[in-house]
Design an enzyme around this catalytic site. Structure first.
Site, mmCIF file in Angstrom:
data_model
loop_
_atom_site.group_PDB
_atom_site.id
_atom_site.type_symbol
_atom_site.label_atom_id
_atom_site.label_comp_id
_atom_site.label_asym_id
_atom_site.label_seq_id
_atom_site.Cartn_x
_atom_site.Cartn_y
_atom_site.Cartn_z
ATOM 1 N N ASN A 1 -3.555 -47.235 22.871
ATOM 2 C CA ASN A 1 -2.974 -48.198 21.988
ATOM 3 C C ASN A 1 -3.223 -49.638 22.542
ATOM 4 O OD1 ASN A 1 -0.725 -48.764 23.748
ATOM 5 N ND2 ASN A 1 -0.076 -46.428 23.082
ATOM 6 N N ASP B 1 1.958 -40.473 21.037
ATOM 7 C CA ASP B 1 2.543 -39.424 20.335
ATOM 8 C C ASP B 1 1.753 -38.090 20.122
ATOM 9 O OD1 ASP B 1 5.102 -40.973 20.017
ATOM 10 O OD2 ASP B 1 4.085 -41.911 18.309
ATOM 11 N N LYS C 1 -20.046 -34.918 26.707
ATOM 12 C CA LYS C 1 -19.991 -35.700 25.597
ATOM 13 C C LYS C 1 -20.477 -35.433 24.403
ATOM 14 C CE LYS C 1 -22.213 -40.032 24.284
ATOM 15 N NZ LYS C 1 -23.192 -41.335 24.573
ATOM 16 N N PHE D 1 12.770 -48.548 24.141
ATOM 17 C CA PHE D 1 12.186 -49.528 23.500
ATOM 18 C C PHE D 1 11.581 -48.981 21.857
ATOM 19 C CE2 PHE D 1 12.124 -52.140 26.664
ATOM 20 C CZ PHE D 1 11.920 -53.289 26.610
ATOM 21 N N LYS E 1 16.591 -44.578 16.281
ATOM 22 C CA LYS E 1 16.230 -43.909 17.639
ATOM 23 C C LYS E 1 17.299 -43.769 18.763
ATOM 24 C CE LYS E 1 12.066 -44.777 20.515
ATOM 25 N NZ LYS E 1 10.752 -45.433 20.691
ATOM 26 N N LYS F 1 18.277 -40.053 20.178
ATOM 27 C CA LYS F 1 17.634 -39.888 21.321
ATOM 28 C C LYS F 1 18.711 -40.149 22.473
ATOM 29 C CE LYS F 1 12.966 -40.499 19.988
ATOM 30 N NZ LYS F 1 11.553 -40.711 20.590
#
Length: 402
Positions: free
Chosen positions: A209, A279, A289, A323, A337, A341
């Site tokens: 990301n 995730d 490959k 975060f 969240k 959590k």
């Protein structure tokens, strides 16, 4: 925080040098021991005699004017200082520090000192926007120098404002706040995760990301500044740490980060999960490959372990902070969240906002504790955002008697 401190005030050659007179006076009134070091250009704006009268100490200008034969002046002053404030800091003096140039009394003193250095820039708006100046300030920021942003909203690493030197009282307050942060986490052990993860597809491809890890690295630096013993679990990142006492553990995948965070979790008091962990990961990893072929290529994905949720399920004494990087209804999803959590606090980013998000040097955030009290953090450099988060954590822990 400045009373009885030895403060070197470096004055460089800009029109804002007149404000340094008031700064020297205010520091002296607050009980600081002030010695002023001026560049030759600064003497064109303000007489050295003015600073001598305000500080009640000799003023230093010439590297070779050794006032005491038993001492080398720039080394003696560099060692004497507890705090160094450069105000105003011109583009020239910032460039000298960033490139290790020591060709006058101020620049040699700055190269020799081990004191905490605060830089208050002041220059023309177009000079602020020049790539050379931006890069020099970014380099100094990375090295651990502290910038005091001009009063018109300029942020030290590239955000463009008018370039007006901050007012003397605000400069002192910024120094006091930063000095006050030192030691607030003394005796605490802080565990932080930062950066992205890489999830392998084949020997040459992976999913990742946009995270660079800068926010997590800034949190590690801020926690160490506050006196904590810091362990940083970092995904692949080009970010560097200026504090060598931080224990950095490099990982690559979400699974590796899960293992390291769980390994160190029981022995830490504060845990901040700032990493942008994948995730999902490919269910099958190819040993060779994958060759280009006609048509579509589908990759089946499977969920990675939820590190933050798993830590929330086993936490005991730890103060756990997550975060939430969102683009839609950030506060709503962030609070969900926080509750889901079992967190003590959450830092919410709208990564689509200008000046926030991945890769940049600035951020905007909302810190919310488990009592759902929000603290807004307006646009600022990531190290300043990190320092504010550390202050909020310290406040909330004290409120809970920790």
């Amino acid at each position: 925080m400045v009373h009885n401190k030895n403060v070197v005030l470096g004055v460089s050659g800009g029109i804002a040098a007149y404000k340094a007179c008031a700064l020297a006076s205010r520091l002296t009134q607050k009980g600081a021991n002030v010695k002023v070091v001026m560049t030759v250009s600064a003497t064109k704006f303000v007489s050295p005699l003015t600073f001598q009268a305000l500080s009640r100490n000799p003023v230093y200008i010439d590297t070779f004017d050794e006032k005491d034969p038993a001492k080398i002046a720039h080394i003696d002053i560099a060692d004497w200082a507890d705090i160094v404030i450069i105000a105003p800091a011109t583009a020239n003096v910032i460039g000298k520090i960033a490139n290790g140039i020591a060709d006058d009394m101020l620049s040699t003193t700055l190269l020799a000192t081990q004191a905490t250095v605060y830089i208050a820039p002041a220059m023309n708006v177009h000079m602020y926007a020049h790539p050379a100046v931006i890069n020099n300030m970014k380099r100094l920021d990375d090295w651990g120098y502290n910038f005091i942003e001009p009063g018109d909203g300029y942020l030290a690493c590239g955000y463009v404002g008018k370039g007006r030197l901050e007012e003397p009282e605000s400069i002192i307050q910024a120094v006091v706040n930063h000095q006050a942060d030192k030691g607030v986490l003394a005796g605490k052990k802080v565990l932080i995760s930062a950066g992205p993860t890489q999830e392998t597809i084949d020997p040459v491809r992976f999913f990742t990301n946009r995270s660079t890890g800068k926010m997590g690295f800034s949190l590690a630096e801020a926690a160490a500044e506050a006196g904590a013993e810091v362990t940083l679990v970092a995904g692949p990142s080009g970010e560097k740490l200026s504090n060598r006492l931080i224990n950095r553990i490099d990982v690559l995948t979400a699974e590796e980060m899960y293992e390291k965070m769980h390994q160190h979790f029981p022995s830490h008091d504060i845990v901040i999960k700032a990493a942008a962990v994948a995730d999902y990961r490919p269910k099958h990893v190819y040993s060779e490959k994958m060759k280009k072929q006609e048509g579509m290529w589908s990759i089946e994905m499977e969920r990675t372990k939820d590190i933050l949720k798993s830590l929330g399920e086993i936490k005991k004494h730890q103060f756990l902070v997550g975060f939430a990087a969102e683009t839609t209804n950030p506060q709503e999803y962030g609070v969900q969240k926080l509750k889901k959590k079992n967190l003590d606090a959450i830092v919410i980013n709208n990564v689509a906002a200008v000046g926030a998000g991945f890769g940049g040097d600035t951020n905007i955030a909302t810190y919310i504790n488990k009592n759902l009290k929000p603290d807004e953090i307006t646009l600022a450099t990531k190290i300043e955002v990190a320092r504010k988060i550390i202050r909020f954590i310290d406040r909330d822990m004290k409120d809970e008697g920790q």
